[in-house]
Design a protein around this motif. Structure first.
Motif, PDB file in Angstrom:
ATOM      1  N   GLY A 178      51.120  68.510 -39.018  1.00 54.37           N
ATOM      2  CA  GLY A 178      51.914  68.302 -40.215  1.00 54.37           C
ATOM      3  C   GLY A 178      53.343  68.771 -40.026  1.00 54.37           C
ATOM      4  O   GLY A 178      53.653  69.535 -39.100  1.00 54.37           O
ATOM      5  N   ALA A 179      54.238  68.334 -40.884  1.00 48.20           N
ATOM      6  CA  ALA A 179      55.632  68.753 -40.816  1.00 48.20           C
ATOM      7  C   ALA A 179      55.729  70.268 -40.948  1.00 48.20           C
ATOM      8  O   ALA A 179      55.147  70.875 -41.841  1.00 48.20           O
ATOM      9  N   GLY A 180      56.448  70.886 -40.020  1.00 47.72           N
ATOM     10  CA  GLY A 180      56.641  72.327 -40.050  1.00 47.72           C
ATOM     11  C   GLY A 180      55.459  73.147 -39.598  1.00 47.72           C
ATOM     12  O   GLY A 180      55.525  74.374 -39.591  1.00 47.72           O
ATOM     13  N   GLN A 181      54.366  72.510 -39.176  1.00 52.97           N
ATOM     14  CA  GLN A 181      53.172  73.231 -38.740  1.00 52.97           C
ATOM     15  C   GLN A 181      53.176  73.448 -37.227  1.00 52.97           C
ATOM     16  O   GLN A 181      53.953  72.839 -36.493  1.00 52.97           O
ATOM     17  N   SER A 182      52.296  74.315 -36.775  1.00 56.21           N
ATOM     18  CA  SER A 182      52.170  74.582 -35.339  1.00 56.21           C
ATOM     19  C   SER A 182      50.715  74.440 -34.921  1.00 56.21           C
ATOM     20  O   SER A 182      49.838  75.043 -35.531  1.00 56.21           O
ATOM     21  N   LEU A 183      50.486  73.631 -33.898  1.00 59.89           N
ATOM     22  CA  LEU A 183      49.147  73.425 -33.345  1.00 59.89           C
ATOM     23  C   LEU A 183      49.116  73.957 -31.925  1.00 59.89           C
ATOM     24  O   LEU A 183      49.941  73.562 -31.087  1.00 59.89           O
ATOM     25  N   GLY A 184      48.188  74.869 -31.652  1.00 58.75           N
ATOM     26  CA  GLY A 184      48.017  75.370 -30.304  1.00 58.75           C
ATOM     27  C   GLY A 184      47.005  74.548 -29.541  1.00 58.75           C
ATOM     28  O   GLY A 184      45.965  74.175 -30.085  1.00 58.75           O
ATOM     29  N   LEU A 185      47.303  74.247 -28.293  1.00 58.76           N
ATOM     30  CA  LEU A 185      46.400  73.487 -27.422  1.00 58.76           C
ATOM     31  C   LEU A 185      46.032  74.398 -26.263  1.00 58.76           C
ATOM     32  O   LEU A 185      46.897  74.751 -25.443  1.00 58.76           O
ATOM     33  N   VAL A 186      44.757  74.821 -26.197  1.00 54.18           N
ATOM     34  CA  VAL A 186      44.349  75.815 -25.208  1.00 54.18           C
ATOM     35  C   VAL A 186      43.192  75.278 -24.365  1.00 54.18           C
ATOM     36  O   VAL A 186      42.498  74.342 -24.750  1.00 54.18           O
ATOM     37  N   GLY A 187      42.985  75.923 -23.227  1.00 52.67           N
ATOM     38  CA  GLY A 187      41.907  75.548 -22.325  1.00 52.67           C
ATOM     39  C   GLY A 187      42.232  75.984 -20.915  1.00 52.67           C
ATOM     40  O   GLY A 187      43.336  76.446 -20.623  1.00 52.67           O
ATOM     41  N   GLU A 188      41.254  75.835 -20.009  1.00 51.01           N
ATOM     42  CA  GLU A 188      41.451  76.220 -18.620  1.00 51.01           C
ATOM     43  C   GLU A 188      42.476  75.325 -17.946  1.00 51.01           C
ATOM     44  O   GLU A 188      42.760  74.216 -18.397  1.00 51.01           O
ATOM     45  N   SER A 189      43.020  75.786 -16.833  1.00 53.13           N
ATOM     46  CA  SER A 189      43.940  74.971 -16.051  1.00 53.13           C
ATOM     47  C   SER A 189      43.257  73.682 -15.613  1.00 53.13           C
ATOM     48  O   SER A 189      42.097  73.704 -15.186  1.00 53.13           O
ATOM     49  N   GLY A 190      43.965  72.561 -15.741  1.00 54.97           N
ATOM     50  CA  GLY A 190      43.418  71.281 -15.351  1.00 54.97           C
ATOM     51  C   GLY A 190      42.643  70.564 -16.423  1.00 54.97           C
ATOM     52  O   GLY A 190      42.066  69.502 -16.166  1.00 54.97           O
ATOM     53  N   CYS A 191      42.636  71.101 -17.655  1.00 52.42           N
ATOM     54  CA  CYS A 191      41.849  70.464 -18.711  1.00 52.42           C
ATOM     55  C   CYS A 191      42.585  69.299 -19.369  1.00 52.42           C
ATOM     56  O   CYS A 191      41.995  68.571 -20.168  1.00 52.42           O
ATOM     57  N   GLY A 192      43.876  69.115 -19.077  1.00 54.40           N
ATOM     58  CA  GLY A 192      44.616  67.989 -19.639  1.00 54.40           C
ATOM     59  C   GLY A 192      45.648  68.368 -20.682  1.00 54.40           C
ATOM     60  O   GLY A 192      46.234  67.490 -21.312  1.00 54.40           O
ATOM     61  N   LYS A 193      45.925  69.661 -20.855  1.00 57.85           N
ATOM     62  CA  LYS A 193      46.868  70.102 -21.887  1.00 57.85           C
ATOM     63  C   LYS A 193      48.279  69.557 -21.637  1.00 57.85           C
ATOM     64  O   LYS A 193      48.889  68.952 -22.520  1.00 57.85           O
ATOM     65  N   SER A 194      48.799  69.793 -20.427  1.00 57.69           N
ATOM     66  CA  SER A 194      50.168  69.365 -20.123  1.00 57.69           C
ATOM     67  C   SER A 194      50.292  67.848 -20.121  1.00 57.69           C
ATOM     68  O   SER A 194      51.307  67.294 -20.553  1.00 57.69           O
ATOM     69  N   THR A 195      49.263  67.160 -19.631  1.00 59.88           N
ATOM     70  CA  THR A 195      49.276  65.696 -19.662  1.00 59.88           C
ATOM     71  C   THR A 195      49.353  65.206 -21.097  1.00 59.88           C
ATOM     72  O   THR A 195      50.077  64.254 -21.409  1.00 59.88           O
TER      73      THR A 195
END
Length: 373
Positions: free
Chosen positions: A58-75
């Protein structure tokens, strides 16, 4: 009601929000082809980096994306900002579908959709001065501030805790924390509505991490910027993000608000991640059982059938190999708590939020935009 029965009665498959969705990601997929041959190449497989994920911000919100290395977060972050072309799925930003927008028409979207990169050393051009780095987005987008580009760039440097005198210096004259501040100033130059921060503090010392995280929080409050905050440090994510999505091998397995996810995890993988976080236990009276996962993360070239976590899960049964669990809100979950598991943890399984160890600097009072780095 058993956990298996509970899974059969999903209440909702979409997460509610307090306001309008600024970013909507549906079925987002990225497969990197594996080719064989030199002259005549043929595809022999694919790396399933991201495999059909859904989330909203949502506008002004923050979503964290977590997981082990290689799980696809940066992609995922690069797909959202269209630095990578998706294999399938849809990305809707500020009401516009930008999934397949031609590159020559992405300029308008990128004015409101910026990225902070993980490595503060390689993300800045060493041949350019700090002033040039911060000014370039404005010049490329035809933005001419009334006070001029130089004055605006110096104001941005002050905003992120640097001196206007740094305008004519080069990146090699700065520390890692200062370089990351320069990258943040560059991202702010166009006054974006959403910033994708790809592990913005992972390459920094712990004390500098605290300064950068607090700086981002101050900027979010001041300018109302939404964030997709990619990280593997659960303590940092808890401090910064309102909602958290947990990824495993290209899939999102759980989504919830910060308080709920850290105190009542439903997916076994989330439970295992939280069990690995150090406990604040100076007198030795509290001990949380550490869950040690068996085996290694499977290859994204040939992911397991059904539930991808089943090969390391202590609760796996035959059904887990046959059926992929959908990401749904279970009957025992609160609003917005989504879980993808056939045999989820019981709602009564709780961890105390105060057990999550934060660096003291993350909660310290004072000027978070200090220039000491």
């Amino acid at each position: 009601m058993t956990a298996a029965d509970e899974q059969e009665q999903p209440v909702s498959t979409t997460e509610p929000t307090a306001g309008e969705h600024l970013l909507e990601v549906t079925g987002l997929t990225k497969h990197f082809p594996i080719r064989h041959g030199i002259v005549f190449q043929r595809q022999i497989g694919a790396v399933h980096a991201v495999d059909g994920i859904d989330f909203t911000v949502g506008a002004g919100q923050s979503l964290g994306l977590v997981g082990e290395s290689g799980c696809g977060k940066s992609t995922t972050g690069r797909l959202v900002t269209r630095l990578l072309e998706p294999t399938a799925g849809k990305v809707v930003f500020d009401g516009d579908d930008i999934t397949h927008t031609p590159e020559n028409r992405m300029k308008e979207a990128r004015r409101n959709l910026q990225m902070i990169f993980q490595d503060p050393y390689s993300s800045l051009n060493p041949r350019h001065t700090v002033g040039t780095i911060v000014e370039t987005p404005m010049r490329l987008n035809g933005i001419n501030p009334p006070q001029g580009h130089k004055k605006r760039a110096q104001e941005l440097l002050e905003t992120v805790g640097l001196s206007p005198e740094h305008y004519n210096r080069y990146p090699n004259e700065f520390s890692g924390g200062q370089r990351q501040r320069i990258g943040i100033a560059r991202a702010l130059a166009l006054r974006p509505k959403l910033i994708v921060a790809d592990e913005p503090v992972s390459a920094l010392d712990v004390s500098i991490q605290a300064q950068i995280v607090n700086l981002l929080q101050d900027l979010q409050r001041e300018f109302g910027i939404a964030f997709v905050f990619i990280a593997h440090d659960l303590a940092v994510v808890r401090h910064f993000c309102e909602r958290v999505a947990v990824m495993y091998l290209g899939k999102i397995v759980e989504v919830a608000d910060r308080q709920t996810l850290y105190t009542r995890p439903r997916h076994p993988y989330t439970h295992a991640l939280l069990s690995a976080v150090p406990e604040a236990d100076p007198d030795g009276t509290r001990r949380r059982e550490r869950i040690r996962l068996a085996g290694d993360v499977p290859s994204p070239v040939d992911p397991p059938s059904g539930c991808r976590f089943r090969t390391r899960c202590w609760k796996a049964q035959e059904r887990c190999a046959r059926e992929e669990p959908p990401l749904v809100r279970l009957a025992g979950n609160g609003d917005g708590h989504l879980t993808a598991c056939h045999f989820p943890e019981e709602p009564s399984v709780e961890a105390r939020e105060e057990d999550i160890v934060l660096d003291p600097a993350l909660t310290a009072s004072g000027d978070s935009a200090s220039t000491s780095s």
